[in-house]
Structures are given as C-alpha cells and as structure tokens.
Design a protein around this motif. Structure first.
Motif, PDB file in Angstrom:
ATOM      1  N   LEU A   5      70.229  38.639 -98.105  1.00  0.00           N
ATOM      2  CA  LEU A   5      70.380  39.604 -97.017  1.00  0.00           C
ATOM      3  C   LEU A   5      69.030  40.253 -96.690  1.00  0.00           C
ATOM      4  O   LEU A   5      68.664  40.411 -95.526  1.00  0.00           O
ATOM      5  CB  LEU A   5      71.410  40.668 -97.411  1.00  0.00           C
ATOM      6  CG  LEU A   5      71.750  41.680 -96.318  1.00  0.00           C
ATOM      7  CD1 LEU A   5      72.285  40.969 -95.079  1.00  0.00           C
ATOM      8  CD2 LEU A   5      72.782  42.680 -96.822  1.00  0.00           C
ATOM      9  N   ASP A   6      68.286  40.597 -97.748  1.00  0.00           N
ATOM     10  CA  ASP A   6      66.959  41.189 -97.537  1.00  0.00           C
ATOM     11  C   ASP A   6      66.070  40.266 -96.709  1.00  0.00           C
ATOM     12  O   ASP A   6      65.338  40.704 -95.831  1.00  0.00           O
ATOM     13  CB  ASP A   6      66.284  41.454 -98.894  1.00  0.00           C
ATOM     14  CG  ASP A   6      66.680  42.814 -99.445  1.00  0.00           C
ATOM     15  OD1 ASP A   6      67.674  43.388 -98.926  1.00  0.00           O
ATOM     16  OD2 ASP A   6      66.024  43.287-100.389  1.00  0.00           O
ATOM     17  N   ILE A   9      67.123  40.304 -93.080  1.00  0.00           N
ATOM     18  CA  ILE A   9      66.653  41.527 -92.411  1.00  0.00           C
ATOM     19  C   ILE A   9      65.149  41.450 -92.173  1.00  0.00           C
ATOM     20  O   ILE A   9      64.644  41.790 -91.110  1.00  0.00           O
ATOM     21  CB  ILE A   9      66.993  42.781 -93.259  1.00  0.00           C
ATOM     22  CG1 ILE A   9      68.520  42.919 -93.397  1.00  0.00           C
ATOM     23  CG2 ILE A   9      66.378  44.033 -92.637  1.00  0.00           C
ATOM     24  CD1 ILE A   9      68.959  44.016 -94.335  1.00  0.00           C
ATOM     25  N   ARG A  10      64.464  40.939 -93.177  1.00  0.00           N
ATOM     26  CA  ARG A  10      63.015  40.839 -93.072  1.00  0.00           C
ATOM     27  C   ARG A  10      62.612  39.967 -91.869  1.00  0.00           C
ATOM     28  O   ARG A  10      61.730  40.321 -91.103  1.00  0.00           O
ATOM     29  CB  ARG A  10      62.434  40.260 -94.367  1.00  0.00           C
ATOM     30  CG  ARG A  10      60.913  40.257 -94.355  1.00  0.00           C
ATOM     31  CD  ARG A  10      60.258  39.974 -95.686  1.00  0.00           C
ATOM     32  NE  ARG A  10      58.805  39.966 -95.471  1.00  0.00           N
ATOM     33  CZ  ARG A  10      58.056  41.054 -95.478  1.00  0.00           C
ATOM     34  NH1 ARG A  10      58.598  42.242 -95.724  1.00  0.00           N
ATOM     35  NH2 ARG A  10      56.749  40.981 -95.229  1.00  0.00           N
ATOM     36  N   ALA A  13      63.105  41.827 -88.717  1.00  0.00           N
ATOM     37  CA  ALA A  13      62.130  42.910 -88.582  1.00  0.00           C
ATOM     38  C   ALA A  13      60.739  42.372 -88.252  1.00  0.00           C
ATOM     39  O   ALA A  13      60.035  42.899 -87.393  1.00  0.00           O
ATOM     40  CB  ALA A  13      62.094  43.735 -89.866  1.00  0.00           C
ATOM     41  N   VAL A  29      65.951  46.253 -84.637  1.00  0.00           N
ATOM     42  CA  VAL A  29      66.064  45.242 -85.687  1.00  0.00           C
ATOM     43  C   VAL A  29      67.536  45.071 -86.078  1.00  0.00           C
ATOM     44  O   VAL A  29      68.046  43.956 -86.162  1.00  0.00           O
ATOM     45  CB  VAL A  29      65.218  45.630 -86.918  1.00  0.00           C
ATOM     46  CG1 VAL A  29      65.498  44.689 -88.083  1.00  0.00           C
ATOM     47  CG2 VAL A  29      63.735  45.613 -86.566  1.00  0.00           C
ATOM     48  N   LEU A  30      68.221  46.203 -86.290  1.00  0.00           N
ATOM     49  CA  LEU A  30      69.638  46.140 -86.657  1.00  0.00           C
ATOM     50  C   LEU A  30      70.435  45.443 -85.545  1.00  0.00           C
ATOM     51  O   LEU A  30      71.293  44.610 -85.808  1.00  0.00           O
ATOM     52  CB  LEU A  30      70.173  47.553 -86.912  1.00  0.00           C
ATOM     53  CG  LEU A  30      71.596  47.616 -87.479  1.00  0.00           C
ATOM     54  CD1 LEU A  30      71.679  46.938 -88.844  1.00  0.00           C
ATOM     55  CD2 LEU A  30      72.073  49.068 -87.585  1.00  0.00           C
ATOM     56  N   LEU A  33      69.827  41.778 -85.658  1.00  0.00           N
ATOM     57  CA  LEU A  33      70.434  41.265 -86.875  1.00  0.00           C
ATOM     58  C   LEU A  33      71.933  41.031 -86.673  1.00  0.00           C
ATOM     59  O   LEU A  33      72.471  39.966 -86.992  1.00  0.00           O
ATOM     60  CB  LEU A  33      70.211  42.305 -87.986  1.00  0.00           C
ATOM     61  CG  LEU A  33      70.590  41.939 -89.402  1.00  0.00           C
ATOM     62  CD1 LEU A  33      69.656  40.846 -89.915  1.00  0.00           C
ATOM     63  CD2 LEU A  33      70.476  43.165 -90.292  1.00  0.00           C
ATOM     64  N   LEU A  47      74.045  49.065 -93.728  1.00  0.00           N
ATOM     65  CA  LEU A  47      72.809  48.272 -93.687  1.00  0.00           C
ATOM     66  C   LEU A  47      71.597  49.101 -93.250  1.00  0.00           C
ATOM     67  O   LEU A  47      70.459  48.769 -93.564  1.00  0.00           O
ATOM     68  CB  LEU A  47      72.969  47.090 -92.723  1.00  0.00           C
ATOM     69  CG  LEU A  47      73.818  45.911 -93.207  1.00  0.00           C
ATOM     70  CD1 LEU A  47      74.000  44.909 -92.085  1.00  0.00           C
ATOM     71  CD2 LEU A  47      73.158  45.241 -94.418  1.00  0.00           C
ATOM     72  N   THR A  50      68.677  50.046 -95.633  1.00  0.00           N
ATOM     73  CA  THR A  50      67.880  48.882 -96.039  1.00  0.00           C
ATOM     74  C   THR A  50      66.949  48.459 -94.912  1.00  0.00           C
ATOM     75  O   THR A  50      65.770  48.163 -95.121  1.00  0.00           O
ATOM     76  CB  THR A  50      68.815  47.694 -96.397  1.00  0.00           C
ATOM     77  OG1 THR A  50      69.958  48.207 -97.074  1.00  0.00           O
ATOM     78  CG2 THR A  50      68.097  46.675 -97.232  1.00  0.00           C
ATOM     79  N   VAL A  51      67.503  48.430 -93.690  1.00  0.00           N
ATOM     80  CA  VAL A  51      66.686  48.058 -92.525  1.00  0.00           C
ATOM     81  C   VAL A  51      65.497  49.007 -92.414  1.00  0.00           C
ATOM     82  O   VAL A  51      64.345  48.583 -92.266  1.00  0.00           O
ATOM     83  CB  VAL A  51      67.528  48.078 -91.230  1.00  0.00           C
ATOM     84  CG1 VAL A  51      66.632  47.926 -90.005  1.00  0.00           C
ATOM     85  CG2 VAL A  51      68.576  46.967 -91.251  1.00  0.00           C
TER      86      VAL A  51
END
Ligand SMILES: [Zn+2]
Length: 576
Positions: A5-6, A9-10, A13, A29-30, A33, A47, A50-51
């Motif tokens: 998941l990271d 997201i990365r 981003a 970004v969210l 995603l 989320l 984390t974002v």
C-alpha cells in the motif's frame, strides 16, 4: 507480489509531485489513488495520515531524484500521466484594440521552410487561432534577380505549412499584386514623399553617409512622375534609376536613410518564374511587405529581431500614407546546436551539390525533419517552449529529440534490426521455435509479430548485430530477446559459435540482444543524420509497415520508412 500500500501511495505522490514542480498535494494524491484503486475508497479517511506522511517525505526530495525514480519504476505511467501541455503563449500586445486579430507568415519561395522560420509560422498561426482571428500566408516573391523564387517551392512551402498544421484563411502572392504597389508609388510621388534617383552607387554612398540629399531629391513632383513613367515604360536600363522613399536624412542608421522602394530588373535576362517579363519595376522587400501588411489588415507581425531596421524603414512609409503600423513582436535568434540554419548557406551548398536535396538529413529544413520521422507536434511544442521571447535561444538536438520521442514512442511498432550482421550458430536447439513478441510492449492491443527459428541437426542459425561483437566476446552469457540465454563460445570463420543454456539456468543480469532469423530476414538500409548509410537485416514483419510510418528498431532507434522495394527497405534515422 503486488506492490504494498505504501508503494501504491508513493507512486501516486511521486507522479503528482512531478506534475507540480516537485510539490505534491495530499488531497490530489488521495484523489488519484482512489481513482486508480476503487477498492481503497471505503478506507479514504484512514489513508489520509499515511498519504500526508509520504507526501511530506516526497516534497523534501529533489525533483530530479523523483523523476529518476519514476522513470525507473513507472515509466509508462510517467509518460501516460504527463498532463496535457498547459503551456500558454503570452498575450499579444494591444490585442483588445482590434476587433479581429490578423497575423501572417510571409515566406520567400526561394527556399523551403526550416526550423528557424517554423517559429514565425507556428506562432503567427497559433496566435490567430488563440484569438479567433485570421491567419494569412503571403508569398514574398518580388526579387527576380537575387532572391529569385522557384516554382516548386510555393508548393513545398504549402506542404510544410499544412504539415505543421498551420492552415491558412487567405493566401496572397506578391507577384500578382504589382499594380497595387505601383499605385502606392504614384501616391507617394504625388505627396512629395518619394523620388526617382538616378545616382550611381558611388555617387549616392558618400552623400547618404554625409546625411546629404542627392540632386534628384528636390526635382519637383512633375519631374518625379515623368521619371516614374520612364521606369515603368522601360526607358531606363537595370540599375539606372531607383525609387526612394524620403526619410529624415539624419536618421542614425544610414541604411534607413531614403531607402529604395522600387528598382528596375532586366527581366529579359532574369524573368520572374510566375509572371515572366511582364514587369520591369519591382518593389523591394520593405515596400511590398510594408504595403501588404496595411492592405491585408495585419494587426500583429511576429518576426525575428533582425527585422527591426526594416520596421524603422517602413515606419516612414506608414507616416507618409497616414497608416497605423501593426503591433510588432520581434523575437530573438533561434539557433540549433551543430546546425547552420542560414538559408543562403543552405542554398549555396545545395547548388554546389553538397546535399542530395532539400530533404537531405543533414539539413534543418522541415522537409528533412519530416523525412526523418519528426512529428509536427514536436516542432510545435518546441516553438511554444521557445515562444516569442526577445532573447536569443539555442536549442540542442537532445531537446528536440526528447520532445519527439515522447510523441512517437507510444505509436511506434517495435522490430528487431541487426546492422552489419554477424551469423551465430547456436547448438542445443532441438526443434523449430516460433515466438510472438508484441509490436509495442506497453500496448498489447497493437498485436504481435512472428519470428521463427529453424532447428537443423540440433542447432540453429541466427543473425546478431555486428555492434554486439565486443559484448559477445566479453560477456560470455547473453540473452536473446524473447528467446533463451546462450553461452558465446568462440568466433570461427567470422561466425559466432554458441550454445543454448539450460532453461533452468537462473536468469542472470546479462546483456539482452536482438536477433533476426536468417530464413526470415529483410534487407534494410538506414540513412543516418550525417547522410551515411548503415545496412543489415530486419525481421520480415517490417514489410507490413507503410511508407511514412515510424518504427523503433529495438536497441537502435526510431526510424521512418522511406522506401519499400522488393529487394530492400530504406529507412531514415530520427534519433534513439
Ligand atoms: Zn540621386
């Protein structure tokens, strides 16, 4: 293993940051995603922290590093997700003053368009469209002697403009418009704003340098009109009289002082390609161009700053006739690294037979770029990047190639090509093999091609690129693209002996080489940018491509199909 998941997201981003000068926005970004991964939507709220955390880290990373990471991990997304070019042209000066913006491009058909004058064409056209205005093409062909037009160039320039997607609303040819210029000449003479000068250059030069009038300047209107009629009726020979527009004699630039508006050309010696010897008196550049900009209602003139002196000259014409000069935008010089864009130099070299034609790959003409597989869209993007800036700009081929690559890469079919080929005999091939590599690795929908390798007595022959000879000698194990690994053994009688490695051999980090089956080879010649040729074999499937299409020879570069003959296909190299 699916990405964590990271990692997902990365990716969102980093791509967002690249699009916004290195600064990603957590909300955006969210949004991206969740758009790409609908299954995450119910978890949006959880989320966000984390974002935010990841975005914070990314926003403190240099943009170059982010781009590097993205091009290594998510190249397809990087190119696909690149937003529409939101680049804008700066507004035209005083645009609100005019009801309709009218621009023009004014080529002399003594040569074709090249990268240097593509800028005036594209910017003039695009500004007219941006303001819902009118774009005019005007052929400036009033010099039958020194900058003599050539019939074929009118059409090639039209083709150049259409190729650039600079479609025009009106077209004019100055050699059709001589009566209009003659009328202006008479008006100027009647206003005492011009005169017919009979001075020889050696008499004229010291006078004008000393800011003094020549004896012809003050002869009175009736004499001037009489002399003008003499000019038009053919009672002067070439060089015996010239029509001059009166200016201040103390203008700081001697080239502006009493500049010539019309001259006599011996059209029996040098007939005009369109109107033959019908006219003997021809307007010079500033007369024809200056009159037409007014007559055709041009509101904005976009051109190089080398025209500033011309503008100083034309301003006198406009003042004499109570006309308003168009708004002029003068941009700096455009240079292309390692290329001479001087028209006169190109013409001279062409005449001397140094080049094969106007589309010789060594030339910066649009015809040459077209032949090599450059996209007109790339030229437009380049000109928008350069814009109408007054400073001089030097662009590199790396820059032009990078823009073009981004445009042609997604649509170019891939093929194997082995220049200067060497034959390899690979043992351990027990039966015939057929493989179907995709025409484009990122676009499976484009389909596949077929390469068949024939086995004979436990071995198989194939062709490799001669440029891989050292790789084969040095690195004993290589992978044949989409096939299997081989162990290079030795060169014998110019042929490589190799053996197929066991499938269970772990795939090491080995060089991957393209290959062509000898039974299916297609003779190919590639014309390089320096006009030299390299030849070899491509896979037979290339024959399915049409002339004009751009393909990528894997590990070689992008090329445009130029000619398909029964015995060989010729391509022009664009860039790698
Ligand atoms: Zn004179």
């Amino acid at each position: 293993m699916p990405p964590s998941l990271d990692e997902v997201i990365r990716k969102a981003a980093v791509l967002n940051a690249i699009r916004h000068d290195g600064k990603a926005d957590p909300g955006a970004v969210l949004g991206n995603l969740l758009g790409e991964n609908p299954e995450l939507r119910p978890r949006a709220r959880e989320l966000m922290p984390t974002v935010q955390h990841i975005v914070k880290d990314i926003n403190s990373t240099p943009l170059t590093q982010l781009t590097q990471e993205a091009s290594e991990k998510w190249l397809t997304d990087l190119t696909r997700e690149k937003p529409e070019e939101v680049r804008k042209l700066p507004p035209l000066p005083n645009a609100a003053k005019y009801q309709t913006i009218v621009t023009r491009v004014a080529p002399n058909p003594d040569f074709v368009l090249h990268l240097g004058n593509a800028r005036a064409a594209i910017l003039s056209h695009d500004y007219a469209r941006m303001y819902n205005g009118k774009f005019i093409v005007r052929f400036e062909d009033t010099d039958p002697r020194l900058k003599k037009a050539q019939l074929q160039y009118y059409d090639i320039i039209r083709e150049d403009l259409k190729w650039l997607d600079c479609t025009w609303d009106e077209e004019y040819i100055q050699s059709d418009r001589l009566p209009i210029y003659y009328q202006i000449a008479e008006t100027l003479l009647c206003k005492d704003a011009a005169y017919i000068c009979e001075c020889k250059p050696e008499q004229w030069k010291p006078l004008v340098t000393a800011k003094k009038a020549c004896p012809d300047r003050k002869l009175g209107i009736p004499t001037q009109i009489e002399r003008w009629e003499k000019m038009v009726n053919g009672n002067y020979a070439e060089g015996q009289a010239v029509f001059r527009v009166k200016t201040e004699l103390n203008h700081p630039n001697p080239a502006v002082r009493d500049w010539p508006g019309f001259r006599i050309v011996d059209v029996n010696k040098t007939p005009h390609p369109r109107v033959g010897s019908r006219f003997r008196v021809w307007p010079l550049y500033n007369m024809a161009s200056g009159v037409d900009d007014h007559e055709l209602g041009i509101t904005h003139v976009l051109r190089g700053k080398e025209h500033l002196t011309n503008m100083a000259r034309q301003l006198y014409l406009y003042r004499h006739l109570d006309w308003t000069y168009p708004d002029a935008v003068h941009f700096g010089r455009l240079k292309v690294e390692g290329m001479n864009l001087s028209k006169s130099r190109m013409m001279k070299a062409l005449e001397a037979g140094e080049y094969d034609g106007i589309d010789d790959p060594r030339l910066g003409t649009l015809a040459a770029l077209r032949r090599r597989g450059f996209s007109p869209e790339a030229i437009r993007q380049l000109m928008w990047e350069v814009g109408p800036k007054p400073v001089d700009v030097t662009i590199s081929w790396d820059n032009i190639n990078a823009i073009n690559r981004k445009i042609i890469d997604p649509t170019s079919h891939r093929y194997y090509f082995v220049p200067d080929p060497i034959t390899a005999e690979v043992s351990g091939v027990e039966k015939d093999i057929e493989v179907h590599p995709p025409l484009h690795p990122q676009h499976p929908e484009m389909g596949t091609r077929t390469l068949s390798l024939k086995a004979r007595n436990g071995s198989s022959k194939l062709l490799l690129s001669g440029s891989d000879r050292t790789t084969l000698a040095r690195s004993k194990t290589v992978r044949l693209m989409g096939l299997f690994n081989i162990q290079a053994l030795r060169f014998q009688d110019g042929e490589l002996r190799a053996e197929r490695l066991d499938e269970s051999t772990p795939e090491a980090d080995v060089p991957i080489l393209q290959w062509v089956p000898p039974e299916d080879k297609l003779p190919v010649a590639v014309v390089l940018p320096d006009a030299s040729e390299t030849s070899g074999f491509a896979e037979r499937a290339l024959k399915g491509e049409k002339v004009g299409s751009v393909v990528q020879f894997v590990r070689f570069g992008f090329c445009r199909l130029d000619e398909v003959r029964s015995d060989r296909v010729t391509l022009y190299f664009a860039h790698n």
